[in-house]
Design a protein around this motif. Structure first.
Motif, PDB file in Angstrom:
ATOM      1  N   GLU A 160     -29.031 -13.505  -6.094  1.00  0.00           N
ATOM      2  CA  GLU A 160     -27.954 -12.978  -4.951  1.00  0.00           C
ATOM      3  C   GLU A 160     -26.482 -14.274  -6.645  1.00  0.00           C
ATOM      4  N   VAL A 161     -27.072 -15.279  -6.192  1.00  0.00           N
ATOM      5  CA  VAL A 161     -26.081 -15.941  -7.377  1.00  0.00           C
ATOM      6  C   VAL A 161     -25.124 -15.288  -7.902  1.00  0.00           C
ATOM      7  N   PRO A 162     -23.973 -15.223  -8.145  1.00  0.00           N
ATOM      8  CA  PRO A 162     -22.722 -15.146  -8.595  1.00  0.00           C
ATOM      9  C   PRO A 162     -22.759 -15.131 -10.079  1.00  0.00           C
ATOM     10  N   PRO A 163     -22.566 -13.968 -10.850  1.00  0.00           N
ATOM     11  CA  PRO A 163     -22.150 -14.763 -12.766  1.00  0.00           C
ATOM     12  C   PRO A 163     -20.811 -15.871 -12.565  1.00  0.00           C
ATOM     13  N   GLY A 164     -21.487 -16.583 -13.042  1.00  0.00           N
ATOM     14  CA  GLY A 164     -20.439 -17.938 -13.551  1.00  0.00           C
ATOM     15  C   GLY A 164     -21.166 -19.099 -12.202  1.00  0.00           C
ATOM     16  N   GLN A 165     -21.572 -19.029 -11.225  1.00  0.00           N
ATOM     17  CA  GLN A 165     -21.773 -20.467 -10.322  1.00  0.00           C
ATOM     18  C   GLN A 165     -23.007 -20.570 -10.950  1.00  0.00           C
ATOM     19  N   PHE A 166     -23.991 -20.209 -10.914  1.00  0.00           N
ATOM     20  CA  PHE A 166     -25.375 -20.927 -11.085  1.00  0.00           C
ATOM     21  C   PHE A 166     -25.803 -21.813 -11.608  1.00  0.00           C
ATOM     22  N   PRO A 167     -25.553 -23.619 -11.543  1.00  0.00           N
ATOM     23  CA  PRO A 167     -25.247 -24.714 -11.577  1.00  0.00           C
ATOM     24  C   PRO A 167     -26.678 -25.128 -12.245  1.00  0.00           C
ATOM     25  N   LEU A 168     -25.960 -26.042 -13.249  1.00  0.00           N
ATOM     26  CA  LEU A 168     -27.317 -26.984 -14.028  1.00  0.00           C
ATOM     27  C   LEU A 168     -27.416 -27.960 -13.453  1.00  0.00           C
ATOM     28  N   ALA A 169     -27.051 -28.628 -13.035  1.00  0.00           N
ATOM     29  CA  ALA A 169     -26.573 -29.600 -11.991  1.00  0.00           C
ATOM     30  C   ALA A 169     -25.896 -29.760 -11.430  1.00  0.00           C
ATOM     31  N   GLU A 170     -25.284 -30.946 -10.055  1.00  0.00           N
ATOM     32  CA  GLU A 170     -24.577 -31.015  -8.866  1.00  0.00           C
ATOM     33  C   GLU A 170     -24.190 -32.005  -8.353  1.00  0.00           C
ATOM     34  N   SER A 171     -23.350 -32.518  -8.516  1.00  0.00           N
ATOM     35  CA  SER A 171     -22.965 -33.984  -7.619  1.00  0.00           C
ATOM     36  C   SER A 171     -23.093 -33.557  -5.917  1.00  0.00           C
ATOM     37  N   LEU A 172     -23.053 -34.435  -5.469  1.00  0.00           N
ATOM     38  CA  LEU A 172     -22.611 -34.571  -3.497  1.00  0.00           C
ATOM     39  C   LEU A 172     -21.720 -33.376  -3.601  1.00  0.00           C
ATOM     40  N   HIS A 173     -21.202 -34.155  -4.043  1.00  0.00           N
ATOM     41  CA  HIS A 173     -19.379 -33.201  -3.707  1.00  0.00           C
ATOM     42  C   HIS A 173     -20.040 -32.125  -4.007  1.00  0.00           C
ATOM     43  N   MET A 174     -19.492 -30.953  -5.332  1.00  0.00           N
ATOM     44  CA  MET A 174     -20.631 -29.678  -5.746  1.00  0.00           C
ATOM     45  C   MET A 174     -21.453 -29.370  -4.660  1.00  0.00           C
TER      46      MET A 174
END
Length: 267
Positions: A160-174
């Protein structure tokens, strides 16, 4: 006239309607035992994590006589499993669970699967704490050489993750930004009278704390959420405002000890 104004004020106080929201971090996972960065890897609850749900979360909820109309979880099994255990033991397994990928733990990138102490020995404790707690510090993105890359990227729970929104890494802010639209949906439900339990992950719980309490970016870096401790918020249904401070249910010494354990890098 003064008397009637006083009476009107008192009646207004009695007529104030409130509702509660409970935010709870899932029980210990297999990766927690091994002190590994987990993120979007679908690690199950450990045996101890199951016991945490049964002996920490459920008694606290029962003693406070809290009931729920709906539960929110992520699509990761450790979140959903904790929610199911709680509902089953509270004799309300009929309560719907809404799974949402936006409530997944923050993505720890290429740190996924590595022991936190070993990473600290390699890169230094300051760097690891920046990756763990820094508001805008993004870990290195996960690479194909990471043993969990393909199991994460090809996991159907993330369909269900939309195209282009699958993260490869995230900060707390993200993570805070990702959680915000879900929090807005949940708040609308709470203010309409639904009794909501959010059974989520450590960083997602911190993101919710920032949204709910209006904590600054600097201060949220210092917030740590122990497993399976219900955090209760009360809202005024007339104004939509938060009433008082959050209340952590359970033995306060246990909560203090577990909070310090979460803050540390560990062995």
């Amino acid at each position: 006239m003064v008397f009637f104004k006083f009476l009107k004020s008192r009646l207004s106080q009695f007529m104030t309607k409130t509702n509660r929201l409970v935010v709870l971090r899932h029980g210990e996972s297999d990766f927690n035992i091994e002190n590994k960065f987990c993120g979007w890897h679908d690690a199950p609850l450990s045996d101890f994590g199951v016991q945490e749900a049964l002996t920490v979360a459920i008694p606290a909820l029962e003693q406070s006589q809290l009931e729920f109309d709906v539960v929110y979880s992520s699509v990761l099994s450790r979140s959903r499993q904790t929610a199911e255990l709680i509902l089953s033991k509270l004799n309300c397994a009929y309560v719907p669970i809404k799974e949402d990928w936006r409530l997944c733990e923050r993505h720890y990138g290429n740190l996924t699967g590595f022991n936190k102490r070993k990473i600290a020995d390699r890169y230094g404790e300051a760097q690891v704490q920046a990756w763990r707690r820094g508001y805008d510090c993004v870990p290195p993105p996960i690479e194909e050489s990471n043993r969990y890359y393909y199991t994460i990227c090809s996991n159907p729970i993330f369909d269900e993750v939309p195209p282009g929104q699958f993260p490869l890494a995230e900060s707390l802010h993200m993570c805070v930004d990702r959680v915000e639209p879900v929090w807005k949906e949940v708040k609308r439900e709470v203010l309409q009278g639904s009794r909501v339990l959010m059974c989520v992950h450590g960083t997602v719980a911190r993101a919710l704390v920032q949204h709910i309490e209006g904590i600054s970016n600097d201060d949220i870096e210092k917030v740590n959420i122990p497993n399976c401790v219900p955090r209760v918020y009360e809202f005024d249904l007339n104004t939509g405002g938060l009433i008082g401070s959050a209340i952590n249910l359970g033995d306060q010494e246990y909560i203090r000890r577990k909070t310090a354990q979460v803050a540390a890098i560990g062995d």
